[in-house]
Design an enzyme around this catalytic site. Sequence first.
Site, PDB file in Angstrom:
ATOM      1  N   HIS A   1       5.045  32.352  23.312  1.00 53.44           N
ATOM      2  CA  HIS A   1       5.466  33.630  23.913  1.00 53.44           C
ATOM      3  C   HIS A   1       5.326  33.691  25.429  1.00 53.44           C
ATOM      4  O   HIS A   1       5.062  34.747  26.003  1.00 53.44           O
ATOM      5  CB  HIS A   1       4.739  34.816  23.264  1.00 53.44           C
ATOM      6  CG  HIS A   1       5.647  36.005  23.129  1.00 53.44           C
ATOM      7  ND1 HIS A   1       5.310  37.187  22.527  1.00 53.44           N
ATOM      8  CD2 HIS A   1       6.913  36.174  23.575  1.00 53.44           C
ATOM      9  CE1 HIS A   1       6.307  38.028  22.583  1.00 53.44           C
ATOM     10  NE2 HIS A   1       7.295  37.444  23.221  1.00 53.44           N
TER      11      HIS A   1
ATOM     12  N   CYS B   1       1.969  41.371  24.022  1.00 51.71           N
ATOM     13  CA  CYS B   1       1.722  39.941  23.797  1.00 51.71           C
ATOM     14  C   CYS B   1       1.835  39.031  25.031  1.00 51.71           C
ATOM     15  O   CYS B   1       0.863  38.395  25.427  1.00 51.71           O
ATOM     16  CB  CYS B   1       2.671  39.415  22.718  1.00 51.71           C
ATOM     17  SG  CYS B   1       2.697  40.377  21.201  1.00 51.71           S
TER      18      CYS B   1
HETATM   19 MG    MG Z   1       0.460  40.779  20.139  1.00 54.76          MG
END
Ligand code: MG
Length: 515
Positions: free
Chosen positions: A130, A74
């Site tokens: 993130h 991610c």
């Molecule tokens: Mg991901």
Amino acid sequence: MKLLRLCVASLVYLLVQGSATPQAKPNIVILFADDVGFGDLSVYGHPTSSTPNLDKMASEGLLFTQFYSSSPVCSPSRAALLTGRYQTRNGVWPGVFFSPSVGGLPLNETTIAESLKDVGYKTGVFGKWHLGVGKDNEYLPTRQGFDTYMGIPFAHDMCPCLVCFYPKAPCFDQCQTGTTPCPLFHNEEIVQQPVDLTEITATLVKGAESFINSAVDQKSPFFLYMSFQHNHHPQFAGKMFTNSSIRGPYGDSLSEMDWGVGQIFQFLKNAGIDDNTFVLFSSDNGPSFVRQIRGGNGGLLRCGKGTTWEGGMRVPGIAWWPNKIRVGRTMELAGTVDVFPTLMSLAGGKLPNVTMDGVDMAPILFGNKKSGRSVYIYYPSSPDPKLGVYAVRWNQYKAHYYSNGGLAPDFYPDEVCRGNYSLHKYNPPLLYNLHNDPGEIYALNVKDYSNVMKQIDDAKSAFEAGMVWGESQMGRGLNPQYEPCAKPGCTPFPDCCTTDGVSEILRPDMSIAFV
Ligand code: MG
């Protein structure tokens, strides 16, 4: 007669004014999914997924069959999307950020949002970030070019007591301890902790609607980055979608995301701006197999999240802009790292004065022309300067120099995808022709392809010679004091949930106003 002359003059004035008005800058929407694989959408062939809004988007837009993320996990993928630079340059390596991470996307990196702001765009991100939080919120989106932020700043499996932050439906995961409950931020303030996942998608969609309408009211072009928590594990869906899909929990979650996509399109239509809005859908990496049947699907591609096999990094890609970009399918090579230069091309923005890895996709979008790129680089989840690039694609050929296992369980039929499959070095490299073997099953004899291997080796050497590794942000470590907490110090720690699953919603009467 005088009235007629006045009318004619007015008409001429209007015509001149009309023709002199420059084309308004297009609005830009990025719809970004989490861990949605190449085979997960019905339009990409999944037999039991229900994604009618994405299917409609694809039928009205351009569907990519060879579109890549920059990483099989991610944070680095998101860093490359927003900077147009590989994660190794921008420092978002190795691995991903966690809730107590000290580091974040370095502030001296230029994001798409910052460059679009420079040319008059309102910018908003709704959903998963993130890319770090920081001790004093210094890595939140509000410090990286976004006017508005609402969402959880990391993956929702990084919070404890899932029965707690998922209070109204079955929980599909274990309770973790040692980290604070998932916070829902609005700009730099935590407005709900623990977050209620059954409500979050509707909340974010509502926030996006307010953001769009506010920009339209101000006659400003906008950049909306809609970054869904779906379909990362643990799977969740609101009341409307729980038990709605024959595919099960993953299908429910996917249906809720698809509903969110449909809502965004409806908002564009309601505001009368759908013909001047460029929309791109993609995913940050391939499907995770760690929760097995509650995970995603890479279709005919090999392996999934965490690997540099095609299933880890080839993802759905759909572009949409009615009457502007061409409609249909393209087999041209492109990826999320190309989004930054493409958007600058569409919006008349400037590229930052740093090494960019992306290539403008405009020739593919508008002209049915060849992609500007013939090479794609595959870095693993946790790049290591001593090993460098794991695989390189040149035109239809791909060579693996290294591979490691992903997140698949030990009984997964293909051992190279399993979590227990250790680092392998291939000498000579494993070579595949992705045009007639997209599943990477039949390795070619490299002796018969010496010219191809030379092209790939040369491309790898040239790329690595130009790679200046950014300071590792994950190398800055973890510090519990950096955990985002609505209550100072989060004492007792964590204090928002109890082991019997009873949660204390900090602000149950949360009302969110946008300016
Ligand atoms: Mg991901």
